[in-house]
Design a protein around this motif. Structure first.
Motif, mmCIF file in Angstrom:
data_model
loop_
_atom_site.group_PDB
_atom_site.id
_atom_site.type_symbol
_atom_site.label_atom_id
_atom_site.label_comp_id
_atom_site.label_asym_id
_atom_site.label_seq_id
_atom_site.Cartn_x
_atom_site.Cartn_y
_atom_site.Cartn_z
ATOM 1 N N ARG A 199 40.146 -31.845 -57.174
ATOM 2 C CA ARG A 199 41.277 -32.746 -57.468
ATOM 3 C C ARG A 199 42.137 -32.171 -58.592
ATOM 4 O O ARG A 199 43.367 -32.265 -58.552
ATOM 5 C CB ARG A 199 40.764 -34.141 -57.853
ATOM 6 N N VAL A 200 41.492 -31.601 -59.603
ATOM 7 C CA VAL A 200 42.241 -31.003 -60.718
ATOM 8 C C VAL A 200 43.074 -29.824 -60.219
ATOM 9 O O VAL A 200 44.256 -29.698 -60.569
ATOM 10 C CB VAL A 200 41.270 -30.548 -61.832
ATOM 11 N N VAL A 201 42.494 -28.959 -59.414
ATOM 12 C CA VAL A 201 43.219 -27.798 -58.874
ATOM 13 C C VAL A 201 44.414 -28.261 -58.051
ATOM 14 O O VAL A 201 45.513 -27.679 -58.136
ATOM 15 C CB VAL A 201 42.264 -26.931 -58.026
ATOM 16 N N SER A 202 44.231 -29.316 -57.255
ATOM 17 C CA SER A 202 45.324 -29.805 -56.397
ATOM 18 C C SER A 202 46.488 -30.357 -57.213
ATOM 19 O O SER A 202 47.619 -30.411 -56.729
ATOM 20 C CB SER A 202 44.807 -30.884 -55.448
ATOM 21 N N LYS A 203 46.221 -30.760 -58.468
ATOM 22 C CA LYS A 203 47.302 -31.262 -59.324
ATOM 23 C C LYS A 203 48.109 -30.126 -59.951
ATOM 24 O O LYS A 203 49.294 -30.290 -60.234
ATOM 25 C CB LYS A 203 46.715 -32.157 -60.436
ATOM 26 N N PRO B 135 31.359 -41.885 -55.679
ATOM 27 C CA PRO B 135 32.476 -41.168 -55.053
ATOM 28 C C PRO B 135 33.819 -41.667 -55.594
ATOM 29 O O PRO B 135 33.978 -42.859 -55.887
ATOM 30 C CB PRO B 135 32.328 -41.507 -53.562
ATOM 31 N N TYR B 136 34.773 -40.764 -55.700
ATOM 32 C CA TYR B 136 36.068 -41.102 -56.276
ATOM 33 C C TYR B 136 36.855 -42.022 -55.341
ATOM 34 O O TYR B 136 36.975 -41.775 -54.147
ATOM 35 C CB TYR B 136 36.864 -39.822 -56.526
ATOM 36 N N ASP B 137 37.373 -43.098 -55.897
ATOM 37 C CA ASP B 137 38.370 -43.950 -55.231
ATOM 38 C C ASP B 137 39.076 -44.741 -56.323
ATOM 39 O O ASP B 137 38.829 -44.535 -57.515
ATOM 40 C CB ASP B 137 37.731 -44.865 -54.173
ATOM 41 N N ASN B 138 39.962 -45.643 -55.928
ATOM 42 C CA ASN B 138 40.753 -46.381 -56.930
ATOM 43 C C ASN B 138 39.864 -47.229 -57.848
ATOM 44 O O ASN B 138 40.085 -47.295 -59.058
ATOM 45 C CB ASN B 138 41.774 -47.280 -56.224
ATOM 46 N N LEU B 139 38.864 -47.900 -57.250
ATOM 47 C CA LEU B 139 37.982 -48.751 -58.049
ATOM 48 C C LEU B 139 37.160 -47.912 -59.024
ATOM 49 O O LEU B 139 37.031 -48.262 -60.201
ATOM 50 C CB LEU B 139 37.051 -49.549 -57.127
ATOM 51 N N GLN B 140 36.626 -46.800 -58.544
ATOM 52 C CA GLN B 140 35.836 -45.928 -59.414
ATOM 53 C C GLN B 140 36.682 -45.372 -60.544
ATOM 54 O O GLN B 140 36.254 -45.324 -61.701
ATOM 55 C CB GLN B 140 35.236 -44.785 -58.578
ATOM 56 N N SER B 141 37.912 -44.976 -60.218
ATOM 57 C CA SER B 141 38.811 -44.417 -61.231
ATOM 58 C C SER B 141 39.143 -45.450 -62.309
ATOM 59 O O SER B 141 39.128 -45.151 -63.502
ATOM 60 C CB SER B 141 40.091 -43.920 -60.566
ATOM 61 N N ASP B 142 39.422 -46.673 -61.881
ATOM 62 C CA ASP B 142 39.733 -47.738 -62.842
ATOM 63 C C ASP B 142 38.527 -48.052 -63.723
ATOM 64 O O ASP B 142 38.649 -48.209 -64.942
ATOM 65 C CB ASP B 142 40.175 -48.990 -62.080
ATOM 66 N N VAL C 74 39.869 -34.034 -47.736
ATOM 67 C CA VAL C 74 41.063 -34.270 -46.905
ATOM 68 C C VAL C 74 40.790 -35.401 -45.922
ATOM 69 O O VAL C 74 41.627 -36.287 -45.717
ATOM 70 C CB VAL C 74 41.471 -32.979 -46.160
ATOM 71 N N THR C 75 39.614 -35.391 -45.315
ATOM 72 C CA THR C 75 39.236 -36.446 -44.367
ATOM 73 C C THR C 75 39.197 -37.810 -45.038
ATOM 74 O O THR C 75 39.608 -38.817 -44.459
ATOM 75 C CB THR C 75 37.855 -36.137 -43.752
ATOM 76 N N GLN C 76 38.694 -37.844 -46.273
ATOM 77 C CA GLN C 76 38.627 -39.107 -47.019
ATOM 78 C C GLN C 76 39.992 -39.576 -47.502
ATOM 79 O O GLN C 76 40.138 -40.721 -47.931
ATOM 80 C CB GLN C 76 37.701 -38.943 -48.232
ATOM 81 N N GLY C 77 40.989 -38.688 -47.461
ATOM 82 C CA GLY C 77 42.329 -39.043 -47.938
ATOM 83 C C GLY C 77 42.492 -38.901 -49.435
ATOM 84 O O GLY C 77 43.484 -39.367 -50.001
#
Length: 442
Positions: free
Chosen positions: A346-350, A267-274, A379-382
């Motif tokens: 996420r891409v669409v939201s950008k 799942p996407y988060d800061n750690l996964q993205s890095d 949205v719930t996950q932020g």
């Protein structure tokens, strides 16, 4: 035991034993045992540790040669409880019995002897290592018989991490076997708890890298059971960074492939993205073009249509154990589809501040209901900000600003404008001065 070394023997029976042992060798079992027990009493009362050890070892030897295993177990019970028996002598007796375990005629006799040793050594710190070792043997017997639950319970009761007299490597081996048995039993919670007794920094020593690979293989099984894909990815990275794996092209390629699979499943988060960007920059990934392309798709701000992903990568991915036809593989394949959809949102939201629902469902290749479910989850996950206007069928990704934000932005814009005006004023003044100098020169 250290205090016993300072005890001075009242009498040295070494020469007596040298004389008696050859005579005892020619006697029948009962007579030999009687003579040995008499010698044991004398050496024990005289606190002659060296001679006590020799006599106790001889008792075990006589029982072993005559196959009197029942008598041996009885004598172990009695001798260990004798008044004034030195701890080192008891430990030597237990060690002598352990040496003949493999010579026992059948498994039932072996189990009875082991249980006897466990009873004698229970609660005695000076023989805790011996108790642990025979318990390990008993556990393996139970496991070989298919009684995994009993094997796990027997071995799991040992708290080897508290044993000061046990080597660190042996402790680690014990704990790994405990974890493995609990995994086989299906008790992943207990396996996870026990695994925390091992500190990963212990594996920095290259001499224990065989244990490191065993440890991470077990940790991967635990993480896979709970679908903790990011943890699985990190465990494979630890395997990938092991020197003996780096030297073997087949092994590091296999580890790197699994790293890619589980980072895209996470799942996407800061750690996964890095982490995914670090993996993308690994030069060795160039040797795995399909996996490199898959990672790039998840790092690029571009839409991935699931039907296309399935068409391009389906056959390659489904041929691996990660995405095979098993129930677990099918679940991971569904999770990959979810990650693709979440990436697309996420891409669409950008790129969009507002978008109509029918257009969004078309971009995501989803029904309207599924689109709303995925939006609500993110949205719930932020992960994103989104609001759905149901009457107008419009999704808004732009977060509304409160009065403070508007005022701060206005203040910042005014300050920037005044700074630009001041800069322009300075530039005009400079040009006027330069022009005046040129006119005077002419």
């Amino acid at each position: 035991m250290s205090d016993e070394a300072l005890i001075k023997a009242e009498k040295d029976y070494s020469s007596t034993l040298d004389k008696e042992f050859p005579e005892i060798a020619g006697l029948d079992f009962d007579s030999a045992l009687e003579r040995l027990l008499t010698l044991e009493k004398k050496t024990r009362q005289a606190s002659d540790l060296a001679s006590s050890k020799r006599v106790l070892e001889k008792i075990v030897e006589v029982c072993h040669k005559t196959s009197n295993w029942k008598v041996l177990n009885e004598q172990v019970q009695l001798l260990s409880k004798k008044h004034g028996q030195l701890k080192q002598a008891t430990a030597h007796l237990i060690q002598s019995v352990m040496k003949v375990l493999d010579a026992l005629p059948d498994e039932e006799t072996k189990i009875a002897t082991i249980e006897n040793i466990r009873t004698v050594t229970e609660g005695k710190i000076f023989v805790e290592v011996e108790r642990a070792r025979v318990t390990r043997t008993l556990s393996k017997i139970k496991e070989a018989r298919g009684d995994i639950d009993t094997a796990a319970d027997i071995l799991g009761e040992l708290q080897v991490e508290t044993y000061g007299s046990m080597d660190q490597r042996e402790k680690t081996e014990f704990i790994l076997e405990q974890v493995e048995l609990y995994i086989k039993k299906g008790d992943f919670t207990q396996a996870q708890i026990i695994s925390r007794k091992i500190l990963p920094k212990y594996f920095n020593n290259e001499k224990v890298h065989d244990l490191k690979l065993r440890y991470y293989a077990l940790m991967i099984k635990i993480a896979l059971h709970d679908s903790e894909y990011l943890e699985v990815c990190q465990h494979y990275r630890a395997v990938y960074d092991t020197p003996r794996v780096e030297k073997d092209e087949t092994k590091w390629k296999e580890a790197l492939e699994n790293i890619v699979f589980f980072i895209v499943l996470s799942p996407y988060d800061n750690l996964q993205s890095d982490l995914i960007y670090r993996i993308e920059n690994d030069p060795k990934l160039q040797s795995l073009p399909v996996h490199l392309e898959l990672v790039k798709n998840f790092t690029a701000n571009e839409l991935m249509r699931w039907p296309k992903v399935e068409e391009i990568y389906g056959s390659a991915l489904r041929s691996t154990w990660v995405f095979d036809k098993s129930p677990q593989g099918q679940k991971r394949w569904e999770d990959l589809r979810v990650r693709v959809i979440e990436h697309n949102i996420r891409v669409v939201s950008k790129y969009y501040t507002r978008i109509r629902m029918n257009r969004l469902t078309s971009l995501l290749d989803l029904s309207e209901k599924e689109t709303e479910e995925f939006l609500a989850k993110l949205v719930t996950q932020g992960t994103i900000y989104a609001r759905i206007n149901r009457p107008e069928r419009v999704v808004t990704f732009a977060k509304p600003k409160d009065s403070n934000d508007v005022l701060n932005e206005w203040s910042h814009n005014i300050a920037t404008l005044l700074k630009h005006v001041e800069t322009i004023g300075h530039m005009i003044t400079k040009d006027e001065m330069m022009s005046g100098i040129k006119n005077k020169t002419k």
